[in-house]
Structures are given as C-alpha cells and as structure tokens.
Design an enzyme around this catalytic site. Structure first.
Site, PDB file in Angstrom:
ATOM      1  N   SER A 111       0.828  -1.207   0.000  1.00  0.00           N
ATOM      2  CA  SER A 111       0.000   0.000   0.000  1.00  0.00           C
ATOM      3  C   SER A 111       0.869   1.266   0.000  1.00  0.00           C
ATOM      4  CB  SER A 111      -0.974  -0.051   1.175  1.00  0.00           C
ATOM      5  OG  SER A 111      -1.994   0.903   1.024  1.00  0.00           O
ATOM      6  N   ASP A 158     -10.050  -4.162  -5.011  1.00  0.00           N
ATOM      7  CA  ASP A 158      -9.335  -3.034  -4.404  1.00  0.00           C
ATOM      8  C   ASP A 158      -9.540  -1.805  -5.281  1.00  0.00           C
ATOM      9  OD1 ASP A 158      -7.574  -1.292  -3.183  1.00  0.00           O
ATOM     10  OD2 ASP A 158      -5.775  -2.508  -3.557  1.00  0.00           O
ATOM     11  N   HIS A 198      -8.283  -4.887  -0.712  1.00  0.00           N
ATOM     12  CA  HIS A 198      -6.987  -4.287  -0.399  1.00  0.00           C
ATOM     13  C   HIS A 198      -6.319  -4.977   0.802  1.00  0.00           C
ATOM     14  CE1 HIS A 198      -4.053  -1.069  -0.609  1.00  0.00           C
ATOM     15  NE2 HIS A 198      -4.179  -0.861   0.695  1.00  0.00           N
TER      16      HIS A 198
END
Length: 316
Positions: A164, A260, A292
């Site tokens: 991320s 995501d 995600h």
C-alpha cells in the site's frame, strides 16, 4: 469548541481532532521481536537514527543458524503500509507476514520503521526510508554496525518490497536509487503489493468508482503530504514522473486485488513503466475476488498463499 470536533476523519485508519489530538484506529497490535516458534525465523529491533527517530526490525531465517557457513542470502528491505499515518514494523500483521516470507524465501529482511503522518508530514517517511537504505548500504563492505547484515546479506542481490503506502515508498526509493545510486548495493527487483498510487484523471474502471472512494484516496494523500501539488504529484502518480524510466532495478512485480479501489493504478503503473524507456521486466498478478491488503488479514487463504509463492519465486 468541543474537543470532539474533527479536523480529519480517515476512518478506519485515523482521526485527527481540531484540538490536535490524533486517534489511530486499529493500530495497537504491536509485538516484540522474537524467535518465531513456527518458522525458526529470528528478529531483533535496531536503532538507525536517534534524531530523527528511525528504527528497523531485522529478520534472519533458520538456515543461518542451522547450516554451515553458507553463501550469503538475498536481502529484502520492506516498507509497511498504513496510509503513511498508521502501523509500524512491529505491527503484528507485518511481523507475522515477514516471518513467513523470510522463512519461505530464505532471505534476510530489514523492515523499516519510518516516522508517521500527521506529526511528521511527508516527505519525512521518504527521507527516513532513504536514510535507512543508506544505513543498510553501510554494511556492504562487511564492516557495518549490525552483525546480521555483515554476516548474512548479499548486497549484490537486494530487493525492496512494500504494501500500500509502503509500496509507494518502495517505488519512490527505487527511482531515487536509479537517479542517485547507492554505494555497494545492487537492486535486482521491487515488489509492489497493492500500491497506493493515484491521479486526477481516472484510469481503467475508476470511472465507475464511487466519488466518496475517489475523494478518500485523494484526501489521504493531501493529508499525508500538505506541501503536495495534488494527485498528479509524481510521488503519488508515477505516470507524471519524468524520472520513471530511471527506475533502479531490472524487474518489478506488481500485486493487485480485483476488489481493491487501487487495482487499476497497479495495472496503469505497469503500462506506463513499459513506455517510460526503462528496460526491465514488469509483471502484474491479480487476486480474484479479494480486497486491499487481503493477504495480511487472511494469510492462509488460497490467494494469499499463491501471492506469497509468486513473491518467493521473484526473490529467488
């Protein structure tokens, strides 16, 4: 003014109140370094710098303690996620993930603990991460301050990875290395797990992404980097980066997840990279039906196991 008035609300990550209080949500699961009973991976925490406060958690696989002096192992430098504002190298999910990855890939790992937003707005996390890389590189002649890196790490087989916001850091560190070099270090590849990139113009299926989700992604970036020009800042939108073609590694693995909101950015990154003049190889793998960072929440599900296998193969 009541002390419950919010200045920022990025639930489920963080809330910042107008009186300056910061409330990090779901961010209390810190664990100490250990010898992991399942994998035999050993970890320890090291201080890289007192001022600014930068530390890292180091990991070595069981093979370093059970076999005769062997060839040195690939070195993985990992950057945790959390929107630049939550989590750390001692977060339980990252600790457990790295124990498993270090064991299966048989690598040495350094998990960087950079300073967090909003107390330390970007570029603090980038500056800290680069300082950590320079500290790691100071061991390339075998005379650094940290014995594990001197003894076990192969500085000609270095990889960066992150999840991320940590994947965003990973990419930006690889570009910086490509432009400036890092003495003693050969960066072979980078792994971007569900990278946090964004942009003003929608790409892929983002046209159908709800406005609130798009605003959240753009808002987190403005919150993390108050000095930014916006969502087309090269730090968050690599497609706008003149230096993209200088990415300092020879291969890239991008992991995306079907559900995501950031998925299309990962695909777009690979397409842009291919056209940038960079002469490496980039591959994207997509996990069907997943959201995600699913691999951290449910590390034993089939898709997480498949993703880890792919990363292990990439590191070897």
């Amino acid at each position: 003014m009541s002390n419950e008035e919010l200045a920022y609300d990025f639930s489920p990550m963080i809330k910042v109140y107008k009186d300056g209080r910061v409330e990090r949500l779901n961010d209390t699961d810190r664990v100490p370094p250990s010898t992991d009973p399942k994998t035999g991976v050993q970890s320890k925490d090291v201080v890289i710098s007192q001022e600014p406060a930068i530390s890292a958690r180091l990991y070595i696989p069981k093979s370093t303690t059970t076999s005769a002096p062997q060839t040195k192992l690939p070195l993985l430098i990992y950057f945790h996620g959390g929107g630049f504002c939550v989590r750390s190298s001692s977060s339980a999910k990252y600790h457990s993930y790295l124990n498993a990855l270090v064991s299966e890939a048989n690598v040495v790992a350094v998990s960087v603990d950079y300073r967090l937003v909003p107390e330390h707005p970007l570029p603090a996390a980038y500056d800290d991460s680069w300082a950590a890389l320079k500290w790691v590189a100071s061991h390339s002649d075998g005379n650094g301050s940290e014995d594990w890196l001197n003894r076990f790490a192969d500085f000609q087989r270095v990889f960066f990875a992150g999840n991320s916001a940590g994947a965003n850091i990973t990419h930006n560190m690889a570009v910086k290395l490509g432009c400036e070099g890092l003495v003693g270090v050969k960066l072979i590849g980078i792994v971007l797990e569900h990278p946090y990139f964004w942009g003003t113009e929608p790409v892929g299926e983002e046209l159908t992404t709800p406005a609130a989700a798009r605003e959240y992604m753009a808002g987190v970036w403005r919150f993390a980097c108050p000095s930014t020009s916006g969502s087309d800042d090269p730090l968050i939108n690599p497609a706008k980066d003149q230096k993209l073609g200088k990415l300092g590694c020879e291969k890239v693995l991008v992991c995306v997840a079907e559900k995501d909101v950031l998925k299309d950015r990962g695909w777009h990154y690979s397409e842009t990279l291919k056209k940038s003049g960079w002469n490496g190889a980039v591959e994207v793998i997509e996990a069907a039906g997943e959201g995600h960072s699913f691999h951290l929440g449910d590390p034993t599900c089939d898709n997480a196991v498949a993703m880890k296998k792919k990363i292990v193969a990439f590191l070897n």
